[in-house]
Write an enzyme that holds these catalytic residues in place. Sequence first.
Site, PDB file in Angstrom:
ATOM      1  N   CYS A 180     -14.431 -11.194  -1.915  1.00 57.16           N
ATOM      2  CA  CYS A 180     -13.561 -12.044  -1.084  1.00 57.16           C
ATOM      3  C   CYS A 180     -13.237 -13.374  -1.755  1.00 57.16           C
ATOM      4  O   CYS A 180     -12.327 -14.085  -1.321  1.00 57.16           O
ATOM      5  CB  CYS A 180     -14.198 -12.286   0.271  1.00 57.16           C
ATOM      6  SG  CYS A 180     -14.537 -10.757   1.152  1.00 57.16           S
ATOM      7  N   HIS A 234     -11.016 -18.721   3.296  1.00 61.29           N
ATOM      8  CA  HIS A 234     -11.169 -17.276   3.440  1.00 61.29           C
ATOM      9  C   HIS A 234     -11.488 -16.955   4.897  1.00 61.29           C
ATOM     10  O   HIS A 234     -12.404 -17.534   5.485  1.00 61.29           O
ATOM     11  CB  HIS A 234     -12.296 -16.789   2.524  1.00 61.29           C
ATOM     12  CG  HIS A 234     -12.708 -15.386   2.792  1.00 61.29           C
ATOM     13  ND1 HIS A 234     -11.783 -14.366   2.930  1.00 61.29           N
ATOM     14  CD2 HIS A 234     -13.929 -14.817   2.973  1.00 61.29           C
ATOM     15  CE1 HIS A 234     -12.430 -13.237   3.170  1.00 61.29           C
ATOM     16  NE2 HIS A 234     -13.722 -13.484   3.211  1.00 61.29           N
ATOM     17  N   ASN A 281     -10.732  -9.712   8.109  1.00 62.64           N
ATOM     18  CA  ASN A 281     -11.131 -10.157   6.773  1.00 62.64           C
ATOM     19  C   ASN A 281     -10.421  -9.277   5.743  1.00 62.64           C
ATOM     20  O   ASN A 281     -10.734  -8.105   5.603  1.00 62.64           O
ATOM     21  CB  ASN A 281     -12.659 -10.037   6.656  1.00 62.64           C
ATOM     22  CG  ASN A 281     -13.175 -10.399   5.274  1.00 62.64           C
ATOM     23  OD1 ASN A 281     -12.405 -10.510   4.309  1.00 62.64           O
ATOM     24  ND2 ASN A 281     -14.476 -10.570   5.173  1.00 62.64           N
TER      25      ASN A 281
END
Length: 326
Positions: free
Chosen positions: A112, A253, A283
């Site tokens: 990520c 993020h 996500n």
Amino acid sequence: MRSLIAGTGSYAPEKIVTNADLEKLVDTNDQWIVERTGIRERHVVADDQATSDLALEASRRALDAAGLDAKDVEMIVVGTVTPDYPFPSVGAVLQGKLGNRKAFAFDVSAACAGSLYALSVADRFVATGAVKNALVVGADALTRITDWTDRNTCILFGDGAGAMVLKPTDDPQRGIRAVRLHTDGSLVPILLQPGGGSRDPISEKVVREKSHYVKMNGREVFKVAVRSLEESCREVLADEKLTPGDVTWVIAHQANKRILDATLHRLEIPESKCWMNLEKYGNTSAASVPMTLDEANRAGWLKPGDTVLMMAIGGGMAWGASVVRW
Ligand SMILES: CC(C)(COP(=O)(O)OP(=O)(O)OC[C@H]1O[C@@H](n2cnc3c(N)ncnc32)[C@H](O)[C@@H]1OP(=O)(O)O)[C@@H](O)C(=O)NCCC(=O)NCCS
């Protein structure tokens, strides 16, 4: 000379999976998911879509915004952990699809945090004059490696891509000012895709044991995330002799609303400064930061001279933060 983000673009696949849809797959409910994560729905790749297809759409939009012809791109870096193929890279596939033959192209694997790592690499090439421009992409189809029977993980992830075009600038008031990256390899076991790599190549056993899907210790990831994000944000702001109070906008993020709330609270930055979209996308791994940046940019949030604080964390664990003067 510094590098400047001269154009942004993003893309999410059309298909939407809502929390109500997930209630039919696993023992969960909309209220639990919203309260614990902030996520209401996520976009999911079509059967015939791969990561490079998402990356291509986002890249076209970013190139258009930057006024750069795809053929003139000199460097392509893609942050991803869900490449179309184990090799070659999404970067290579994307270069081919863009009709570009000039750029050298490769992927960066930092889960990520992938787009922040990719941005940092490309920034060095542009700021030193080694290339005249760079296309930085974060793209992932995490739902391809998601176990739709595991309620600990399947509620979290979605698919998408975001892209940024970097160009050099001599304007001392603008550009990427500082990036800080960190990795703690002792934390590999708390978030990984254990099967399907060289340690345990794809086999009947891997499929039977479902080890080709993401495995996560959510509670541990949560704790590490809040601590690490706060630390790296303070560090990168200090590099620029700034404090959290100097930040105009936060681009973070989108892992979990509670992680972001806790991090912003510790930094004493009001939530109203942080663009949130995980409600719609979940996500999206490496895509998350550039998708969020593009949304905030297109909504007119970011004005020249604004101080933008970017942050991300993912499997590795790998994390980092960056200060950009827009
Ligand atoms: C995954 C996450 C949302 C779980 O939230 P949590 O508050 O830590 O929840 P817990 O794991 O402690 O589980 C609490 C209870 O809810 C249950 N539960 C777990 N998933 C559930 C779901 N989807 N629906 C309903 N109940 C669920 C658990 O079984 C547990 O029940 P128990 O108390 O009877 O054992 C949270 O840990 C998280 O977001 N972690 C970070 C994940 C992340 O961001 N990863 C990517 C980083 S890049």
